[in-house]
Design a protein around this motif. Structure first.
Motif, mmCIF file in Angstrom:
data_model
loop_
_atom_site.group_PDB
_atom_site.id
_atom_site.type_symbol
_atom_site.label_atom_id
_atom_site.label_comp_id
_atom_site.label_asym_id
_atom_site.label_seq_id
_atom_site.Cartn_x
_atom_site.Cartn_y
_atom_site.Cartn_z
ATOM 1 N N LYS A 165 0.828 -1.206 0.000
ATOM 2 C CA LYS A 165 0.000 0.000 0.000
ATOM 3 C C LYS A 165 0.859 1.250 0.000
ATOM 4 C CE LYS A 165 -3.642 2.387 2.597
ATOM 5 N NZ LYS A 165 -4.580 2.319 3.756
ATOM 6 N N THR A 166 1.879 1.281 0.840
ATOM 7 C CA THR A 166 2.767 2.441 0.893
ATOM 8 C C THR A 166 3.496 2.629 -0.426
ATOM 9 O OG1 THR A 166 3.080 2.155 3.277
ATOM 10 C CG2 THR A 166 4.736 3.447 2.106
ATOM 11 N N VAL A 167 3.945 1.533 -1.022
ATOM 12 C CA VAL A 167 4.622 1.607 -2.319
ATOM 13 C C VAL A 167 3.695 2.217 -3.364
ATOM 14 C CG1 VAL A 167 5.639 0.262 -4.198
ATOM 15 C CG2 VAL A 167 6.173 -0.314 -1.819
ATOM 16 N N TYR A 168 2.452 1.776 -3.396
ATOM 17 C CA TYR A 168 1.514 2.290 -4.393
ATOM 18 C C TYR A 168 1.185 3.761 -4.148
ATOM 19 C CZ TYR A 168 0.455 -1.381 -7.685
ATOM 20 O OH TYR A 168 0.537 -2.264 -8.733
ATOM 21 N N TYR A 169 0.988 4.137 -2.924
ATOM 22 C CA TYR A 169 0.716 5.547 -2.635
ATOM 23 C C TYR A 169 1.907 6.410 -3.072
ATOM 24 C CZ TYR A 169 -3.680 5.160 0.002
ATOM 25 O OH TYR A 169 -4.992 4.975 0.370
ATOM 26 N N TYR A 170 3.104 5.918 -2.833
ATOM 27 C CA TYR A 170 4.310 6.657 -3.228
ATOM 28 C C TYR A 170 4.366 6.798 -4.749
ATOM 29 C CZ TYR A 170 9.243 7.713 -4.036
ATOM 30 O OH TYR A 170 10.418 8.278 -4.464
ATOM 31 N N MET A 171 4.150 5.703 -5.487
ATOM 32 C CA MET A 171 4.216 5.761 -6.943
ATOM 33 C C MET A 171 3.164 6.716 -7.510
ATOM 34 S SD MET A 171 5.008 1.800 -8.064
ATOM 35 C CE MET A 171 3.492 1.127 -7.354
ATOM 36 N N LEU A 172 1.963 6.658 -6.972
ATOM 37 C CA LEU A 172 0.906 7.537 -7.458
ATOM 38 C C LEU A 172 1.247 9.003 -7.216
ATOM 39 C CD1 LEU A 172 -2.129 5.390 -6.295
ATOM 40 C CD2 LEU A 172 -1.544 5.920 -8.679
ATOM 41 N N LEU A 222 -5.942 -0.549 -7.379
ATOM 42 C CA LEU A 222 -6.412 -0.437 -5.989
ATOM 43 C C LEU A 222 -7.926 -0.520 -5.878
ATOM 44 C CD1 LEU A 222 -4.153 2.501 -4.702
ATOM 45 C CD2 LEU A 222 -3.562 0.105 -5.108
ATOM 46 N N SER A 223 -8.606 -0.703 -6.988
ATOM 47 C CA SER A 223 -10.057 -0.527 -7.016
ATOM 48 C C SER A 223 -10.813 -1.475 -6.097
ATOM 49 C CB SER A 223 -10.579 -0.696 -8.446
ATOM 50 O OG SER A 223 -10.304 -2.014 -8.926
ATOM 51 N N GLU A 224 -10.264 -2.660 -5.845
ATOM 52 C CA GLU A 224 -10.992 -3.632 -5.037
ATOM 53 C C GLU A 224 -10.693 -3.526 -3.549
ATOM 54 O OE1 GLU A 224 -13.293 -5.594 -6.842
ATOM 55 O OE2 GLU A 224 -12.568 -4.038 -8.214
ATOM 56 N N VAL A 225 -9.604 -2.847 -3.181
ATOM 57 C CA VAL A 225 -9.219 -2.776 -1.767
ATOM 58 C C VAL A 225 -9.220 -1.352 -1.221
ATOM 59 C CG1 VAL A 225 -7.858 -4.901 -1.798
ATOM 60 C CG2 VAL A 225 -6.748 -2.723 -2.373
ATOM 61 N N ASP A 226 -9.123 -0.373 -2.084
ATOM 62 C CA ASP A 226 -9.059 1.023 -1.654
ATOM 63 C C ASP A 226 -9.794 1.878 -2.686
ATOM 64 O OD1 ASP A 226 -8.385 3.386 -0.422
ATOM 65 O OD2 ASP A 226 -6.219 3.017 -0.390
ATOM 66 N N SER A 228 -11.882 4.421 -2.787
ATOM 67 C CA SER A 228 -11.907 5.885 -2.765
ATOM 68 C C SER A 228 -10.594 6.464 -3.265
ATOM 69 C CB SER A 228 -12.224 6.387 -1.355
ATOM 70 O OG SER A 228 -11.234 5.942 -0.424
ATOM 71 N N LYS A 229 -9.477 5.874 -2.853
ATOM 72 C CA LYS A 229 -8.177 6.329 -3.339
ATOM 73 C C LYS A 229 -8.046 6.055 -4.836
ATOM 74 C CE LYS A 229 -3.782 7.614 -2.984
ATOM 75 N NZ LYS A 229 -3.395 9.036 -2.769
ATOM 76 N N ALA A 230 -8.486 4.889 -5.258
ATOM 77 C CA ALA A 230 -8.430 4.536 -6.681
ATOM 78 C C ALA A 230 -9.211 5.547 -7.513
ATOM 79 C CB ALA A 230 -8.976 3.128 -6.892
ATOM 80 N N LYS A 231 -10.398 5.874 -7.072
ATOM 81 C CA LYS A 231 -11.253 6.824 -7.793
ATOM 82 C C LYS A 231 -10.612 8.206 -7.866
ATOM 83 C CE LYS A 231 -16.001 8.713 -7.646
ATOM 84 N NZ LYS A 231 -15.679 10.155 -7.489
ATOM 85 N N TRP A 447 -17.238 6.266 -11.968
ATOM 86 C CA TRP A 447 -16.267 7.344 -11.802
ATOM 87 C C TRP A 447 -16.443 8.377 -12.910
ATOM 88 C CZ3 TRP A 447 -11.198 4.028 -10.895
ATOM 89 C CH2 TRP A 447 -11.371 3.246 -9.736
ATOM 90 N N THR A 448 -15.922 9.574 -12.687
ATOM 91 C CA THR A 448 -15.994 10.645 -13.669
ATOM 92 C C THR A 448 -14.896 10.458 -14.721
ATOM 93 O OG1 THR A 448 -16.867 12.184 -12.024
ATOM 94 C CG2 THR A 448 -15.895 13.137 -14.020
ATOM 95 N N VAL A 449 -15.313 10.211 -15.946
ATOM 96 C CA VAL A 449 -14.375 9.973 -17.047
ATOM 97 C C VAL A 449 -14.859 10.737 -18.279
ATOM 98 C CG1 VAL A 449 -13.501 7.746 -16.252
ATOM 99 C CG2 VAL A 449 -15.635 7.823 -17.568
ATOM 100 N N PRO A 450 -13.980 10.948 -19.267
ATOM 101 C CA PRO A 450 -14.314 11.843 -20.386
ATOM 102 C C PRO A 450 -15.165 11.231 -21.481
ATOM 103 C CG PRO A 450 -12.058 11.082 -20.596
ATOM 104 C CD PRO A 450 -12.553 10.567 -19.270
ATOM 105 N N MET A 451 -15.567 9.983 -21.363
ATOM 106 C CA MET A 451 -16.388 9.352 -22.391
ATOM 107 C C MET A 451 -17.211 8.247 -21.752
ATOM 108 S SD MET A 451 -13.078 7.591 -24.243
ATOM 109 C CE MET A 451 -13.912 7.163 -25.740
ATOM 110 N N THR A 452 -18.197 7.755 -22.469
ATOM 111 C CA THR A 452 -19.040 6.693 -21.921
ATOM 112 C C THR A 452 -18.265 5.382 -21.888
ATOM 113 O OG1 THR A 452 -19.947 5.973 -24.048
ATOM 114 C CG2 THR A 452 -21.071 7.805 -22.927
#
Length: 637
Positions: A165-172, A222-226, A228-231, A447-452
């Motif tokens: 989790k820390t690694v992913y937060y850092y990369m993002l 991260l969509s299945e475990v976190d 809100s952060k993923a979004k 989620w908010t995205v630029p196309m359907t």
């Protein structure tokens, strides 16, 4: 520079990889003593990207024998049956990916010192951001294979290991900062500098799009475990601009020979046979008749729709949940995803210029006739696999396999096309189709995205079809409601579930008697408890999987660990699989994360070389150091 060298552990031998003889003559001093303004970040970026392109030694071990198999693209074995090779893992961890990270960290240190000293060139700040983007990719590759890694590592000291989790937060965060910091107004680099970037020739706008697209990929992980952060991360990244067209793909040109840039699939002794997983996805998908794709001289081999083939249930194992198990298909399928015939080549079709006949020193690929041994007397029955289309589950075929000389012979199965194996293509690290499939998945999540979601999904398929040269079939394909062998269709609007069973014709291979059989769609227990086969997410990941073939097997492994999609068959278990004890004769029809490899074990010399670091890494892993301990983002129920 002496401080940089000391900090990063780089010595003259490493610098030699970045500086030519003429450049050393120009400096005319010991390269270890080169000053910070004489060693530039671009050399480190170049060496790190080149290294990660993978020379044939490490490509064979990691890309081919690990990722390709466990990612479901080519015939399964090794890691898919719980067996990791410590020598391969050690080579990758200690000798390769760690070096790529050391190099890129050294380059960032060089840039920081030059900027602080007021000696930076105009492009240096941008190249620092490029290096940060590339470092995030390397960290994701390493973490997605092993799990916990150091966020501040590979700089010449024993670092602290961070949980995934820390690694992913850092990369993002790194990707967010680096893409925002890129100055697109900086003048275009000269040709000498462009040549040092094998991906984008330092087109900063493309690097920015790649950084955002990579951030989209990691956020979705991260969509299945976190969620809100993923979004949050995904919406921010997609709004910043992403890879939209083929010209923006992150791809590195392969070259013949033996170097970092040699093709990752060039070793002739690797067979690259079509996997059962991919085959079951492509049979019937899209409803495109094989006759519309194949030349007229091959039409004679096409079988009717709803035909299962020749039933040889005493010679082809049925101890797997592969829905095609027990049959040999004695021709070409009536309809097929048209990309199949571009990616893999029909056995015996030697006139096809893309037919690959490796190994060049043998006849494995061109012998299509093999025997089945029938009955107690092992009476030989010749099978000619020329112009047929079959793929088989891996595992232990035991006594059944001993009486079958067909299923393990390379010349009897579709194999990867020559153009993907002869160093004539560019290895793709990220393509536009992935951007669109990620957006489609985000749309399904609300989620908010630029196309359907529909538009993104269909654009991803369109880009994949264009890459494989089958765009002429796209229109009919997108509206198809035909199911493949695992119960999924193409049309976005068609989410009706298939009937549990389908009546199909077959011929008894032993007696020649024609009959009907009840085909059962497999149950994918690891996705929604096996109740769903044709929802929107299944469609998206099915298409994403096919599109990623053959360049991104690590990503197909990641998607399957994250979601349990698409359906992967269990290995054959005629005999117990020593390294896969959770799979038994009593449960081989049931999918479970416990019978699917989740990671690579750390190298065996890690505990002895750095005992404190190893203990810390395993603690942060949250489970034993085995291939079956899931990573944080892959916590399937």
């Amino acid at each position: 520079m002496r401080n940089i060298i000391k900090k990063t552990g780089l010595v003259g031998g490493v610098l030699l990889a970045f500086l030519s003889c003429s450049e050393f003559e120009e400096i005319n001093i010991d390269p270890v003593a080169a000053s910070g303004d004489q060693v530039q970040i671009e050399y480190f970026i170049n060496g790190s990207i080149g290294g990660a392109q993978m020379d044939p030694h490490i490509a064979e071990r990691v890309f081919v024998l690990y990722w390709d198999r466990v990612g479901g693209m080519t015939r399964s074995g090794g890691l898919t049956t719980g067996s990791a090779n410590d020598d391969w893992s050690s080579d990758y961890y200690n000798g390769y990916v760690s070096k790529w990270l050391r190099n890129i960290n050294a380059g960032i240190d060089v840039a920081d010192q030059q900027i602080a000293a007021g000696k930076a060139k105009e492009h240096t700040p941008n190249l620092k951001q490029v290096a940060r983007i590339w470092r995030a990719y390397l960290m994701s590759e390493m973490s997605d294979n092993f799990g916990p890694i150091p966020v501040d590592g590979f700089q010449g000291v024993n670092p602290e290991y961070s949980d995934v989790k820390t690694v992913y937060y850092y990369m993002l965060q790194e990707l967010k900062e680096a893409t925002n910091a890129l100055d697109l107004e900086v003048s275009n680099p000269d040709n000498a500098l462009k040549k040092l970037d094998p991906a984008y020739a330092y087109d900063y706008s493309k690097w920015k799009k790649y950084g955002n697209s990579l951030r989209m990929r990691l956020a979705m992980r991260l969509s299945e475990v976190d969620p809100s952060k993923a979004k949050e991360e995904f919406e921010s990244a997609v709004a910043g601009g992403f890879i939209k067209v083929a010209e923006e793909n992150f791809a590195v040109k392969e070259v013949p020979g033996y170097s970092d840039y040699t093709g990752v699939m060039t070793r002739e002794w690797n067979m690259f046979e079509l996997s059962a997983s991919l085959n079951n996805l492509m049979i019937g998908l899209g409803g495109v008749p094989s006759a519309d794709v194949l030349p007229a001289n091959l039409h004679q081999y096409i079988k009717p729709a709803n035909y299962m083939g020749l039933k040889y249930d005493q010679n082809f194992s049925t101890k797997t949940n592969d829905p095609s198990a027990g049959f040999f298909f004695d021709g070409l399928h009536n309809s097929m995803d048209p990309r199949a015939y571009d990616l893999f080549k029909i056995p015996g079709n030697f006139a096809d210029p893309e037919f690959n006949s490796y190994p060049s020193w043998g006849d494995d690929a061109i012998i299509t006739k093999r025997n089945l041994l029938i009955g107690e007397n092992n009476t030989p029955k010749e099978i000619d696999a020329a112009f047929t289309w079959n793929a088989y589950a891996g595992g232990d075929w035991g006594k059944v396999g001993a009486k079958n000389k067909v299923y393990g012979w390379p010349g009897t199965m579709p194999r990867m096309a020559n153009k993907y194996r002869n160093s004539s293509k560019s290895r793709i690290f990220f393509a536009s189709w992935e951007s669109y499939f990620l957006i489609a998945e985000a749309a399904v999540k609300g989620w908010t995205v630029p196309m359907t979601g529909k538009d993104a999904y269909e654009q991803g398929i369109a880009d994949s079809f264009a890459y494989n040269g089958v765009s002429s079939e796209l229109s009919a394909y997108l509206t198809s409601e035909d199911y493949n062998r695992v119960g999924t269709s193409v049309s976005w609007a068609h989410t009706a579930e298939p009937a549990p069973t389908v009546s199909m014709t077959y011929k008894d291979g032993y007696t020649g008697t024609v009959g009907t059989t009840t085909f059962k769609y497999p149950v994918n227990n690891v996705y929604k408890n096996g109740t769903v086969k044709n929802d929107l997410l299944t469609k998206i990941i099915t298409q994403k999987f096919i599109a990623q073939t053959p360049w991104l097997p690590l990503e197909t492994w990641n998607d399957h660990r994250r979601l349990g999609l698409p359906f992967f068959e269990n290995p054959v278990i005629e005999n117990p699989l020593t390294n896969l004890p959770a799979l038994t004769e009593g449960n081989f029809m049931t999918n479970s994360p416990k019978v699917y490899a989740q990671r690579l074990k750390y190298p065996s010399n890690f505990p002895s070389n750095i005992p404190g670091g190893y203990a810390q890494a395993v603690e942060k892993l949250g489970g034993p150091d085995t291939v079956f301990t899931p990573l944080w983002w892959a916590q399937q129920n």
